[in-house]
Enzyme design. Sequence first.
Site, mmCIF file in Angstrom:
data_model
loop_
_atom_site.group_PDB
_atom_site.id
_atom_site.type_symbol
_atom_site.label_atom_id
_atom_site.label_comp_id
_atom_site.label_asym_id
_atom_site.label_seq_id
_atom_site.Cartn_x
_atom_site.Cartn_y
_atom_site.Cartn_z
ATOM 1 N N HIS A 1 0.210 -1.091 -0.539
ATOM 2 C CA HIS A 1 0.028 -0.195 -0.107
ATOM 3 C C HIS A 1 0.719 1.082 -0.200
ATOM 4 O O HIS A 1 0.430 2.795 0.158
ATOM 5 C CB HIS A 1 -0.807 0.608 1.026
ATOM 6 C CG HIS A 1 0.160 0.562 2.576
ATOM 7 N ND1 HIS A 1 0.312 -0.568 3.456
ATOM 8 C CD2 HIS A 1 -0.124 1.673 3.092
ATOM 9 C CE1 HIS A 1 1.013 0.076 3.986
ATOM 10 N NE2 HIS A 1 0.790 1.314 4.593
HETATM 11 C C1 UD1 Z 1 -1.909 5.904 5.716
HETATM 12 C C2 UD1 Z 1 -0.513 6.634 6.214
HETATM 13 C C3 UD1 Z 1 1.104 5.646 5.994
HETATM 14 C C4 UD1 Z 1 -0.021 4.576 6.530
HETATM 15 C C5 UD1 Z 1 -1.259 3.828 6.145
HETATM 16 C C6 UD1 Z 1 -1.642 3.131 6.790
HETATM 17 C C7 UD1 Z 1 0.401 9.571 5.794
HETATM 18 C C8 UD1 Z 1 0.979 9.717 4.738
HETATM 19 N N1 UD1 Z 1 0.334 8.076 5.494
HETATM 20 O O1 UD1 Z 1 -1.381 6.055 4.598
HETATM 21 O O2 UD1 Z 1 1.961 5.516 6.855
HETATM 22 O O3 UD1 Z 1 0.790 3.111 6.154
HETATM 23 O O4 UD1 Z 1 -1.784 5.001 6.527
HETATM 24 O O5 UD1 Z 1 -3.047 2.104 6.141
HETATM 25 O O6 UD1 Z 1 -0.228 9.661 6.772
HETATM 26 N N2 UD1 Z 1 -8.656 5.418 1.944
HETATM 27 C C9 UD1 Z 1 -10.384 4.965 1.859
HETATM 28 N N3 UD1 Z 1 -10.447 4.795 3.316
HETATM 29 C C10 UD1 Z 1 -9.184 5.615 4.582
HETATM 30 C C11 UD1 Z 1 -8.774 5.798 4.513
HETATM 31 C C12 UD1 Z 1 -8.686 6.238 3.489
HETATM 32 O O7 UD1 Z 1 -11.101 4.388 0.775
HETATM 33 O O8 UD1 Z 1 -10.378 5.419 5.514
HETATM 34 C C13 UD1 Z 1 -8.357 5.392 0.194
HETATM 35 C C14 UD1 Z 1 -8.772 6.878 -0.331
HETATM 36 O O9 UD1 Z 1 -8.598 6.591 -1.594
HETATM 37 C C15 UD1 Z 1 -7.179 7.658 -0.218
HETATM 38 C C16 UD1 Z 1 -6.306 6.845 0.507
HETATM 39 O O10 UD1 Z 1 -6.836 5.485 0.119
HETATM 40 O O11 UD1 Z 1 -7.240 8.855 -0.558
HETATM 41 C C17 UD1 Z 1 -5.201 7.037 1.019
HETATM 42 O O12 UD1 Z 1 -5.244 7.588 2.291
HETATM 43 P P1 UD1 Z 1 -4.915 8.184 3.391
HETATM 44 O O13 UD1 Z 1 -4.942 8.381 4.443
HETATM 45 O O14 UD1 Z 1 -3.389 9.746 2.535
HETATM 46 O O15 UD1 Z 1 -2.915 7.677 3.228
HETATM 47 P P2 UD1 Z 1 -3.222 5.846 3.267
HETATM 48 O O16 UD1 Z 1 -2.093 5.501 1.591
HETATM 49 O O17 UD1 Z 1 -3.921 5.403 4.123
HETATM 50 N N1 UDP Z 2 -3.789 -5.118 9.331
HETATM 51 C C1 UDP Z 2 -4.640 -5.559 10.285
HETATM 52 N N2 UDP Z 2 -5.312 -6.235 8.938
HETATM 53 C C2 UDP Z 2 -5.559 -6.123 7.189
HETATM 54 C C3 UDP Z 2 -3.697 -5.585 6.909
HETATM 55 C C4 UDP Z 2 -3.347 -5.267 7.636
HETATM 56 O O1 UDP Z 2 -5.660 -5.512 11.050
HETATM 57 O O2 UDP Z 2 -5.721 -6.776 6.184
HETATM 58 C C5 UDP Z 2 -2.443 -4.581 10.435
HETATM 59 C C6 UDP Z 2 -1.755 -5.646 10.637
HETATM 60 O O3 UDP Z 2 -1.847 -6.258 11.157
HETATM 61 C C7 UDP Z 2 -0.346 -4.257 11.387
HETATM 62 C C8 UDP Z 2 -1.168 -2.714 10.358
HETATM 63 O O4 UDP Z 2 -2.645 -3.305 10.231
HETATM 64 O O5 UDP Z 2 -0.391 -4.585 12.834
HETATM 65 C C9 UDP Z 2 -0.217 -2.484 9.603
HETATM 66 O O6 UDP Z 2 -1.277 -1.496 9.148
HETATM 67 P P1 UDP Z 2 -0.421 -1.231 7.703
HETATM 68 O O7 UDP Z 2 0.381 -1.553 7.188
HETATM 69 O O8 UDP Z 2 -1.628 -0.392 6.773
HETATM 70 O O9 UDP Z 2 0.277 0.366 8.189
HETATM 71 P P2 UDP Z 2 2.139 0.422 8.146
HETATM 72 O O10 UDP Z 2 2.099 -0.847 9.664
HETATM 73 O O11 UDP Z 2 2.897 -0.178 7.400
HETATM 74 O O12 UDP Z 2 2.022 1.956 8.563
#
Ligand code: UD1
Ligand code: UDP
Length: 365
Positions: free
Chosen positions: A204
């Site tokens: 992601h």
């Molecule tokens: C964010 C964090 C990343 C973290 C990840 C965990 C930042 C810069 N990035 O990335 O470090 O690893 O969360 O999962 O803070 N969206 C949905 N539903 C939601 C949230 C997001 O559909 O509840 C979609 C939207 O299209 C959005 C995209 O995901 O534009 C990205 O969401 P965003 O919160 O900007 O960043 P993440 O990729 O989730």
């Molecule tokens: N996780 C979860 N369900 C999923 C994918 C991830 O519960 O389908 C949990 C995973 O166990 C970990 C956390 O989400 O604790 C990691 O989140 P993510 O990879 O989105 O973010 P990052 O750690 O890269 O910031």
Amino acid sequence: QSVAIVLGTRPEIIKFAPIIDACERRGVRCLIVHTGQHYSPDLDSVFFEELELPEPEYNLGVGSGSHGIQTGTMLASIESVFLDEAPDVVLVQGDTNSTLAGALAAVKLGIPVGHVEAGLRSYDREMPEEINRVVVDHVADFCFPPTPDAADILESEHVPGSIHVTGNTIVDAIHSYRDVAARKSDVLDRLDLEPGEFYLLTAHRAENVDDAERFASMLDGVARVVESTGREAIYPIHPRSKARLVEFDIEVPEGIRVVEPLPFLDFLRLESTTALAFTDSGGVQEETCILGVPCVTMRYSTERPETVHVGANCVAGTDAVDIVDAAEIMLGKDGSWPIPFGDGDAAERIMDALAVPDAKSEVAQ
Ligand code: UD1
Ligand code: UDP
């Protein structure tokens, strides 16, 4: 004493759960401020329900947006909550935009701020998370690095706050939920999987999935391993990645099964029983290391080098051939490495470092 916790994304909810529990155990007021960065139920409310966390007192509903708009909107909204509530200390975790906004809002009001999971560096400034880590570490009053190596980084950068090595709260969470997941989760049956006979895939990171060529090459690498070993890969897909698949018109190769994001117990069960994880997630690198499961990281750097040093993780990059080579090496591992992220008492150590009184045991005395 009141502790405000600012969180906004899936990994922050999971890694803050042991700290929220520790506040409850000590009888201190814990004010949960949710930025709303994650809002889809399967990235957000499912974790509050499953981990039995109290509902956030504030949900700021900030949602998605450009970095500036998202972080700026959070900053203004969090400031107004802090002005009303005047918490004694603010905690933020990790490296997201919610982490950055929470830390800045606190420090600008003169409220002490603690950074949980401090001192991580990928040294890749193209990652938005790297900027967030550096800024937050340098404004925090308390830095809580998970490992001695992370503490060394903070010392070498002369951060002004105090440094307390605590371990990572994800160890606390895994200790609490691993057996529960084994008992309660029926995900293996639901997905018709045999332990040790499938791969787990997550991808992601913006720098990976927002680049069509990279994203396709990562999927290609995993698909080649699937084909040569005859094991399927399960991909619980993040909404960002799901959107990019459509936008770039990428067809997911055969042998990679895309499923919706999973609740924590189901995901933990898959992580505990997979033959190997392919990921670009920070948390998955840690969790597989803790669970004794080999990991191939599809990135060019990691801020969790401890996982590589103990032999649990291989940083392969995103080229298909390199992913295949890394998988071959990692499939030969037996999972018996030391865990570098502490003993599972990180939350209590953080409470102790903040001198949060144990109101319950004081009453008992
Ligand atoms: C964010 C964090 C990343 C973290 C990840 C965990 C930042 C810069 N990035 O990335 O470090 O690893 O969360 O999962 O803070 N969206 C949905 N539903 C939601 C949230 C997001 O559909 O509840 C979609 C939207 O299209 C959005 C995209 O995901 O534009 C990205 O969401 P965003 O919160 O900007 O960043 P993440 O990729 O989730
Ligand atoms: N996780 C979860 N369900 C999923 C994918 C991830 O519960 O389908 C949990 C995973 O166990 C970990 C956390 O989400 O604790 C990691 O989140 P993510 O990879 O989105 O973010 P990052 O750690 O890269 O910031």
